[in-house]
Design an enzyme around this catalytic site. Structure first.
Site, PDB file in Angstrom:
ATOM      1  N   GLY A  10       1.445 -15.391  -5.408  1.00  0.00           N
ATOM      2  CA  GLY A  10       2.789 -15.824  -5.031  1.00  0.00           C
ATOM      3  C   GLY A  10       2.735 -17.303  -4.737  1.00  0.00           C
ATOM      4  N   CYS A  42      -5.198 -15.282  -6.228  1.00  0.00           N
ATOM      5  CA  CYS A  42      -4.418 -16.460  -6.576  1.00  0.00           C
ATOM      6  C   CYS A  42      -3.964 -17.200  -5.306  1.00  0.00           C
ATOM      7  CB  CYS A  42      -3.261 -16.081  -7.492  1.00  0.00           C
ATOM      8  SG  CYS A  42      -2.572 -17.466  -8.422  1.00  0.00           S
ATOM      9  N   ARG A  71      -4.852 -26.212  -6.058  1.00  0.00           N
ATOM     10  CA  ARG A  71      -3.652 -25.445  -6.412  1.00  0.00           C
ATOM     11  C   ARG A  71      -3.200 -25.773  -7.832  1.00  0.00           C
ATOM     12  NH1 ARG A  71       0.822 -27.202  -3.582  1.00  0.00           N
ATOM     13  NH2 ARG A  71       1.884 -25.217  -3.844  1.00  0.00           N
ATOM     14  N   HIS A 136      -4.913 -12.612 -11.628  1.00  0.00           N
ATOM     15  CA  HIS A 136      -4.127 -11.434 -11.243  1.00  0.00           C
ATOM     16  C   HIS A 136      -4.620 -10.214 -12.013  1.00  0.00           C
ATOM     17  CE1 HIS A 136      -0.862 -13.494  -9.013  1.00  0.00           C
ATOM     18  NE2 HIS A 136      -1.210 -14.505  -9.777  1.00  0.00           N
ATOM     19  N   GLU A 138      -3.927  -7.146 -11.499  1.00  0.00           N
ATOM     20  CA  GLU A 138      -2.872  -6.138 -11.603  1.00  0.00           C
ATOM     21  C   GLU A 138      -1.994  -6.350 -12.833  1.00  0.00           C
ATOM     22  OE1 GLU A 138      -0.928  -9.554  -9.490  1.00  0.00           O
ATOM     23  OE2 GLU A 138      -2.921  -8.665  -9.450  1.00  0.00           O
TER      24      GLU A 138
END
Length: 157
Positions: A10, A42, A71, A136, A138
Site C-alpha cells: 500500500g 512492499c 521507496r 506482492h 498474493e
C-alpha cells in the site's frame, strides 16, 4: 490472542499516519523489538526498515530490520513487472509481482538476504523475527512465502 502481524503493501506514509493516529505505532514498534513475528510486504518492508531512503519529509517506520530501503525504486505503477526468483528456504522459483516496489540497498551484519533479482538487487530479507519482501506474492497466487512466515511463527512459539 494475536501471534503475529502482516504489514501489507500500500502506501507507507498512510500506514505510518494511521498507526500514529490510532495509537498503534508504539505498540507495534515495541512488539517488533520483543521477538514478535512481523512480515512486511512492499510498503510493509519500508515500515520495518531502520532507514528509509527518499521518504517524504518526516517519514519514519517501526524499524527493527537493519536495512536501508529505497521507496518506489523501480518507478511508478506503469513500471510494474513480474519475475521468477530464487528464495532461500523455499523450493523452486517464486513468481513475484513488483508494484511501485522498494529495493533493499544496504543490509546490516545480522540480516539474512533471502532473495535477489537477477541483477543482484535485494528483494527479500530476514532478521530474527522480522521478514520483509519488496514484492506482492498474493498477486501471483504465490503462497509459499506466507508458509515460510507461518513456519517463523511456529518457531517463535
Amino acid at each position: 490472542m494475536c501471534s503475529a502481524l502482516i504489514i501489507p503493501g500500500g502506501e507507507s506514509t498512510v500506514i505510518q499516519k494511521l498507526a500514529v493516529n490510532y495509537g498503534l505505532f508504539e505498540p507495534i514498534k515495541e512488539r517488533s523489538q520483543s521477538g514478535f513475528p512481523i512480515f512486511g510486504t512492499c510498503a510493509g518492508l519500508i515500515m520495518l526498515a531502520d532507514e528509509i531512503i527518499d521518504g517524504i519529509e518526516g517519514q519514519f517506520g517501526f524499524g527493527g530490520l537493519d536495512v536501508s530501503v529505497r521507496r518506489n525504486a523501480f518507478g511508478n505503477q506503469l513500471d510494474s513487472f513480474e519475475a521468477d526468483l530464487v528464495f532461500s528456504g523455499v523450493d523452486g522459483p517464486v513468481h513475484a509481482a513488483f508494484i511501485r516496489a522498494p529495493i533493499v540497498e544496504r543490509v546490516g551484519p545480522e540480516v539474512q538476504v533471502l532473495s535477489k533479482l537477477g541483477d543482484g538487487r535485494i528483494v527479500a530479507v530476514r532478521q530474527q523475527n522480522l521478514l520483509g519482501i519488496s514484492f506482492h506474492p498474493e498477486v501471483t497466487g504465490e503462497n509459499r512465502i506466507h508458509e515460510y512466515f507461518l513456519n517463523m511463527i511456529s518457531d517463535a512459539d
